[in-house]
Motif scaffolding. Structure first.
Motif, short mmCIF file in Angstrom:
data_model
loop_
_atom_site.label_atom_id
_atom_site.label_comp_id
_atom_site.label_asym_id
_atom_site.label_seq_id
_atom_site.Cartn_x
_atom_site.Cartn_y
_atom_site.Cartn_z
N LEU A 37 0.82 -1.21 0.00
CA LEU A 37 0.00 0.00 0.00
C LEU A 37 0.85 1.26 0.00
N TYR A 38 1.91 1.26 0.80
CA TYR A 38 2.69 2.48 0.98
C TYR A 38 3.78 2.63 -0.08
N SER B 42 -0.67 7.48 5.51
CA SER B 42 -1.52 7.07 6.63
C SER B 42 -2.92 7.68 6.54
N ILE B 43 -3.04 8.87 6.01
CA ILE B 43 -4.36 9.49 5.82
C ILE B 43 -5.18 8.69 4.81
N ASP B 44 -4.52 8.26 3.73
CA ASP B 44 -5.19 7.44 2.72
C ASP B 44 -5.67 6.13 3.35
N ALA B 45 -4.83 5.55 4.21
CA ALA B 45 -5.20 4.29 4.86
C ALA B 45 -6.46 4.48 5.70
N VAL B 46 -6.55 5.60 6.39
CA VAL B 46 -7.76 5.90 7.19
C VAL B 46 -8.97 6.02 6.27
N ASP B 47 -8.81 6.72 5.15
CA ASP B 47 -9.92 6.85 4.19
C ASP B 47 -10.35 5.48 3.68
N LEU B 48 -9.39 4.61 3.43
CA LEU B 48 -9.70 3.26 2.95
C LEU B 48 -10.47 2.48 4.02
N VAL B 49 -10.04 2.61 5.27
CA VAL B 49 -10.73 1.92 6.38
C VAL B 49 -12.18 2.40 6.47
N VAL B 50 -12.38 3.71 6.42
CA VAL B 50 -13.72 4.28 6.50
C VAL B 50 -14.58 3.75 5.35
#
Length: 85
Positions: free
Chosen positions: A34-35, A42-50
């Motif tokens: 992913l990275y 990390s912001i993108d990862a949060v968006d993906l989780v949401v």
């Protein structure tokens, strides 16, 4: 959400990555990091989780997602969540 197989979950995750981050579909492989490979942060990862929470209707614990490194890890995490239903 009905019982999904791994390919269906992969397709959902791929669609999310294309839709949310405009990543080229060809770059999204199970082993893609992913990275490093997909340039998420990390912001993108949060968006993906949401996004995945909305799709699955399940709450994803942040500590569960910290171990995720590859697209396949995301797929496995979603499959685990769906099993808990």
């Amino acid at each position: 959400m009905t019982e999904l197989n791994k390919q269906q979950v992969f397709d959902q995750v791929k669609d999310a990555l294309v839709e949310l981050f405009e990543i080229d579909e060809a770059d999204i492989q199970p082993e893609a990091h992913l990275y490093q490979d997909l340039d998420l942060d990390s912001i993108d990862a949060v968006d993906l989780v949401v996004h995945l929470q909305n799709v699955t209707g399940k709450k994803i614990k942040p500590e569960e997602f910290k171990m995720v490194r590859t697209v396949d890890d995301v797929v496995e995490s979603v499959l685990e969540l769906l099993k808990e239903a």
